[in-house]
Enzyme design. Structure first.
Site, PDB file in Angstrom:
ATOM      1  N   CYS A  71       0.866  -1.177   0.000  1.00 66.95           N
ATOM      2  CA  CYS A  71       0.000   0.000   0.000  1.00 66.95           C
ATOM      3  C   CYS A  71       0.900   1.222   0.000  1.00 66.95           C
ATOM      4  CB  CYS A  71      -0.924   0.000   1.215  1.00 66.95           C
ATOM      5  SG  CYS A  71      -1.929   1.493   1.352  1.00 66.95           S
ATOM      6  N   HIS A 162      -2.802  -4.535 -11.022  1.00 63.49           N
ATOM      7  CA  HIS A 162      -3.595  -3.385 -11.439  1.00 63.49           C
ATOM      8  C   HIS A 162      -3.943  -3.502 -12.918  1.00 63.49           C
ATOM      9  CE1 HIS A 162      -2.935  -1.026  -7.748  1.00 63.49           C
ATOM     10  NE2 HIS A 162      -1.753  -1.619  -7.745  1.00 63.49           N
ATOM     11  N   GLU A 213     -10.466  -0.679  -5.479  1.00 62.03           N
ATOM     12  CA  GLU A 213      -9.474  -1.610  -4.938  1.00 62.03           C
ATOM     13  C   GLU A 213     -10.112  -2.933  -4.562  1.00 62.03           C
ATOM     14  OE1 GLU A 213      -6.242  -0.338  -2.476  1.00 62.03           O
ATOM     15  OE2 GLU A 213      -6.982   1.727  -2.465  1.00 62.03           O
ATOM     16  N   CYS A 222      -4.954   5.610  -4.127  1.00 59.62           N
ATOM     17  CA  CYS A 222      -4.241   4.325  -4.062  1.00 59.62           C
ATOM     18  C   CYS A 222      -2.834   4.568  -4.567  1.00 59.62           C
ATOM     19  CB  CYS A 222      -4.953   3.266  -4.900  1.00 59.62           C
ATOM     20  SG  CYS A 222      -4.045   1.700  -5.001  1.00 59.62           S
ATOM     21  N   GLY A 225      -1.735   2.000  -7.150  1.00 54.18           N
ATOM     22  CA  GLY A 225      -2.542   2.213  -8.343  1.00 54.18           C
ATOM     23  C   GLY A 225      -2.149   3.461  -9.100  1.00 54.18           C
TER      24      GLY A 225
END
Length: 280
Positions: A71, A162, A213, A222, A225
């Site tokens: 993350c 992703h 997500e 994100c 992302g």
């Protein structure tokens, strides 16, 4: 159990200092703490532990109790936490998550960390390693039909998978919850599920983006992302190497050389919201 609520660009997690607290059932705790009505509320839970391969370890859970590998917003907040709470006096720290080590440089103002630059490592582009099921070794601008709409997707892993779609309309007007859920749950294409990003290129230095997500749904930002979106945009020749991505929760700055083996660098804020104590 004491906790700290923190966020990076609105991507909020409940942080537990495992130097002081013991979490017996981590998956259950993540579900309870993440609930915005009956718990603290957040996109998930992050445990801060002593590292074995790095200075510290980040153990991240999504709101549904599933483990997350990385993350980007969360790791900035972990770096802020360990500095602000004097677990380290270094402004450059290493943090591991599921065995992957990231390196973070903090910006400190008046003795408090306010932002961080993270070496997010090199993007993973090989389809089998993301993973995404495709006949092509890499998925770049590949057509996919989801629901009744055709998209062109580019797939990237930044430690988690992703699928990035560039759209013509503003992401603010896009039906994210409908299409995001369809992407996430399409295990025929994405065997480990997927994080879905829908982005519009404003110009060669700016992108607007929303993200859905896996395990959480839409978040205000994100980090991984955002990195994946910029990598995808560079691979498609849409932007330069230094890009500001405008998310609902704020802006992140992403840099990548365009060379497959080079690291992606992410710079953005980290903030503490409040601290508290809860019985679970």
């Amino acid at each position: 159990m004491k906790f700290t609520k923190m966020h990076g660009c609105g991507n909020d997690y409940v942080y537990i200092d495992c130097f002081k607290e013991n979490v017996e059932d981590e998956e259950k705790a993540a579900i309870i703490l993440s609930d915005r009505h009956f718990g603290v509320g957040g996109d998930g839970m992050i445990l801060i532990k002593k590292g074995t391969k790095a200075d510290f370890e980040m153990v991240m859970y999504n709101a549904d109790g599933s483990r997350g590998a990385m993350c980007g917003n969360g790791i900035r907040c972990v770096a802020k936490y360990v500095y602000d709470n004097k677990l380290t006096d270094k402004t450059s720290v290493s943090i591991e998550s599921m065995g992957a080590v990231k390196y973070i440089d903090l910006t400190v103002e008046n003795g408090v960390a306010v932002s961080a630059r993270v070496d997010m490592g090199a993007p993973i582009l090989k389809s089998a390693d993301i993973p995404v099921n495709s006949d092509n070794e890499k998925v770049v601008n590949e057509k996919i039909t989801i629901g009744t709409r055709d998209f062109n997707m580019t797939c990237v892993s930044m430690g988690n998978p992703h699928a990035v779609m560039f759209i013509n309309e503003s992401p603010k007007d896009f039906d994210l919850n409908y299409y995001g859920a369809l992407f996430e749950s399409n295990t025929d294409v994405f065997p480990d599920r997927v994080n879905a990003e829908f982005a519009r290129v404003v110009d060669r230095k700016n992108i607007e983006m929303r993200v859905y997500e896996r395990g959480t749904g839409e978040t205000l930002a994100c980090g991984t992302g955002t990195c994946a979106t910029v990598v995808a945009a560079i691979l498609n020749g849409l932007v330069d190497n230094d890009v500001t991505v405008h998310l609902i929760g704020g802006d992140l700055q992403i840099s990548w050389s365009g060379n497959e083996g080079d690291s992606v660098f992410m710079t953005g804020p980290a903030a503490t919201v409040f601290t508290g104590e809860i019985n679970i």
